[in-house]
Design an enzyme around this catalytic site. Structure first.
Site, mmCIF file in Angstrom:
data_model
loop_
_atom_site.group_PDB
_atom_site.id
_atom_site.type_symbol
_atom_site.label_atom_id
_atom_site.label_comp_id
_atom_site.label_asym_id
_atom_site.label_seq_id
_atom_site.Cartn_x
_atom_site.Cartn_y
_atom_site.Cartn_z
ATOM 1 N N SER A 283 -24.090 74.149 -78.288
ATOM 2 C CA SER A 283 -24.632 74.260 -77.166
ATOM 3 C C SER A 283 -25.348 72.847 -76.880
ATOM 4 C CB SER A 283 -25.390 75.425 -77.016
ATOM 5 O OG SER A 283 -25.679 75.722 -75.414
ATOM 6 N N GLU A 411 -16.665 80.229 -72.266
ATOM 7 C CA GLU A 411 -18.002 79.600 -72.210
ATOM 8 C C GLU A 411 -18.934 80.058 -71.115
ATOM 9 O OE1 GLU A 411 -19.051 78.266 -74.510
ATOM 10 O OE2 GLU A 411 -17.580 77.050 -75.764
#
Length: 595
Positions: A283, A411
């Site tokens: 991330s 996501e």
């Protein structure tokens, strides 16, 4: 589970000062023998001596904890690029835990997303309907506004003085004669972890022991593991034209850069080879790596690492000076409210106590618009000359790096607003999350690129799934496509889709798998998939190629845009990259942000 979701799943979304800093004295290594039968290594860095703790069960290793890699970024060093440690100190440090940077979490995530959206989606319910009923008295486009009383007390382990790193060294590596080579030639490979957390939370702590053991299980000689802290939220990512007159944007990136340079200079003391460093992040950690690969547009030499593993690189792109300045002014306003002082300048902000700054940061981050974290990397015209996607598209990056990139199947779910009921709501949501988004481009996004068509032809069937698709592609999975297309035959790519539906951050329990365990929101870790993923990671760290173990063959991305599926049902199959599409191409090539 809630905190786990925030840190691991949002486990969401680095110079002039370091170049001119005084270099520390030459480093030496000594080994002292404690009363126990096992020797305890002590490393002398000149500015401090650091002793290891010993783990002699299972896979024996030494852990050097909380090694300082930068001077305390406090007082006048706040909001500036980090400075390397200097001076001489014979004190022996080590063994303590803690030392995390100041943290903050958006209220939208804590109050709504983790509590309602994820469970409803997993159960197959209409998310918009479920959340709508629970928030009937709220605004149609946002959750309830938090108050200052909602800010949690500062954790005792957090501090502004947090720029430390940990080094885990298998005993066989540390005790190898190669460690005496001052240049580190022929030493062990090194894996450096850069954590995620939306650039507002996270720390260097973790469970890397099993990953270390996995390398040995796969027939390799093992590797050294390093993890470091970097400044978060306001402390690491405050920007704007006013600040940059007496400070620096992207200081979090500069923290990371200094830590990586520290590794280049010192890892041989632990038995590592500075020419065999792999960085890995998820991330925000992965998107940080994207920024290092594209640093200075590739014009100032190679990155301080050879290989990179990027899992779900994600952030909300920002290149607008006006948006950065607005956030800076908002920070000053909130500082005045929180402290009951008139804070109108950067020096005024610097003059506050650490406790006051904690509250300011927590308040600004807590008030972040749905789907955003307020702070993060921005185009500064120097370390970040343009957005990484633009730099990758035009060949302005370090082409020597070997890359393995990954994204998850879903996501965007955690960051998609459940409150949007119309195109107008969607426009409000996107514009508030990304203030620098160009109005003209916003119209194209909603009318042409992601139109209000819910027959499944655009991969969504309602407004919530539409929001998830926009966020998932624009701010996460398309980033992997930019990397893979740029590196081509030098890259590998995998799609993670295990347990639930491949939500953002779910792959972390697989990356750091340490035995049977439950995962967030139901299910258990599939041990076969976890061990295979660890095999891919450890072989890539050792050789630059994920193959070599018993896991299914992993092809290069190449001209076929080949992606390896990492999922229990389809493990070992390859598909054409789903992000090799017109939408990702549009995001990368279009001028969608205001300057």
């Amino acid at each position: 589970m809630l905190r786990y979701s925030v840190i691991l799943l949002v486990a969401a979304f680095a110079t002039a000062a370091t170049a001119t800093a005084t270099k520390p004295p030459p480093v030496t290594v000594t080994v002292t023998v404690a009363c126990e039968s096992t020797p305890t290594p002590t490393v002398d860095l000149g500015y401090g001596r650091y002793a290891a703790t010993v783990n002699d069960t299972g896979y024996p290793y030494y852990k050097f904890s909380n090694i300082r890699y930068a001077a305390p970024p406090v007082g006048d060093l706040r909001f500036r690029q980090p400075v390397a440690p200097s001076g001489s100190d014979s004190t022996v440090h080590g063994g303590k835990t803690g030392y995390s940077c100041m943290q903050g979490d958006p209220a939208w995530y804590l109050q709504v997303a983790a509590g309602l959206v994820l469970p409803a989606f997993i159960e197959g319910k209409n998310v918009s309907s479920v959340v709508g009923k629970a928030a009937a008295s709220q605004d149609s486009s946002s959750p309830a506004t938090p108050s200052l009383s909602d800010i949690p007390k500062q954790d005792a382990t957090t501090s502004e003085d947090c720029l430390f790193l940990d080094v885990l060294v298998p005993q066989t590596i540390y005790e190898s004669p190669r460690r005496t080579d001052t240049k580190g030639k022929g030493g062990a490979p090194v894996l450096v972890w850069i954590y995620g957390g939306g650039y507002t939370s996270g720390d260097k702590s973790g469970h890397a022991e099993t990953l270390l053991a996995s390398a040995k299980d796969n027939g390799e000689d093992g590797f050294i593991y390093v993890a470091f802290n970097y400044r978060l939220g306001m402390f690491g990512w405050l920007a704007g034209s006013t600040l940059e007159k007496d400070g620096s944007a992207n200081v979090g990136l500069y923290d990371q850069k200094l830590a990586l340079e520290w590794i280049q200079s010192n890892i041989h003391l632990f038995g590592g080879d500075a020419e065999r460093v792999t960085v890995m992040g998820e991330s925000a950690g992965a998107s940080s790596i994207m920024h290092h690969i594209t640093a200075y547009g590739g014009k100032k030499g190679n990155a301080p690492f050879r290989r990179a593993i990027l899992q779900s690189p994600g952030w909300l792109p920002s290149k607008a000076a006006a948006a950065d300045e607005n956030i800076f002014q908002q920070t000053l306003t909130i500082a005045s409210t929180v402290t009951n002082k008139k804070i109108t300048t950067l020096s005024g902000l610097r003059s506050l106590t650490s406790s006051e700054l904690y509250l300011v940061n927590a308040a600004v981050v807590g008030l972040s618009p749905y789907g955003s974290f307020t702070y993060g990397p921005t185009v500064d015209g120097d370390y970040v000359p343009k957005l990484p996607g633009d730099l990758l598209l035009n060949g302005n990056f370090d082409k020597s790096v070997e890359v393995m990139a990954a994204h998850n199947a879903n996501e965007g779910i955690l960051f998609a607003t459940p409150f949007a009921k119309s195109n107008k709501d969607m426009a409000t949501y996107l514009k508030s999350a990304v203030p620098s988004l160009d109005d003209t481009a916003l119209e194209v996004i909603l009318d042409s690129v992601y139109p209000e068509v819910f027959d499944g032809s655009f991969d969504y069937t309602d407004q919530f799934e539409r929001a998830a698709t926009i966020v998932g592609e624009a701010f996460f999975s398309c980033n992997t496509r930019y990397l893979e297309a740029a590196f081509g035959e030098k890259s590998y790519s995998y799609l993670f889709d295990a347990v639930n539906r491949g939500f953002h951050g779910e792959d972390l329990t697989y990356t750091f798998y340490n035995g049977p365990s439950a995962v967030a929101d139901g299910g258990t870790v599939n041990a076969t998939v976890a061990k295979a993923l660890q095999s891919y990671i450890t072989h890539f760290v050792a050789t630059g190629n994920p193959n070599g173990g018993s896991a299914p063959f992993f092809p290069q991305y190449g001209s076929n845009s080949s992606v390896q599926v990492v999922a229990p049902d389809d493990f070992g199959t390859q598909i054409t990259d789903p992000e090799d599409n017109k939408r990702c191409s549009w995001w990368q090539s279009a001028t969608v942000y205001d300057d």
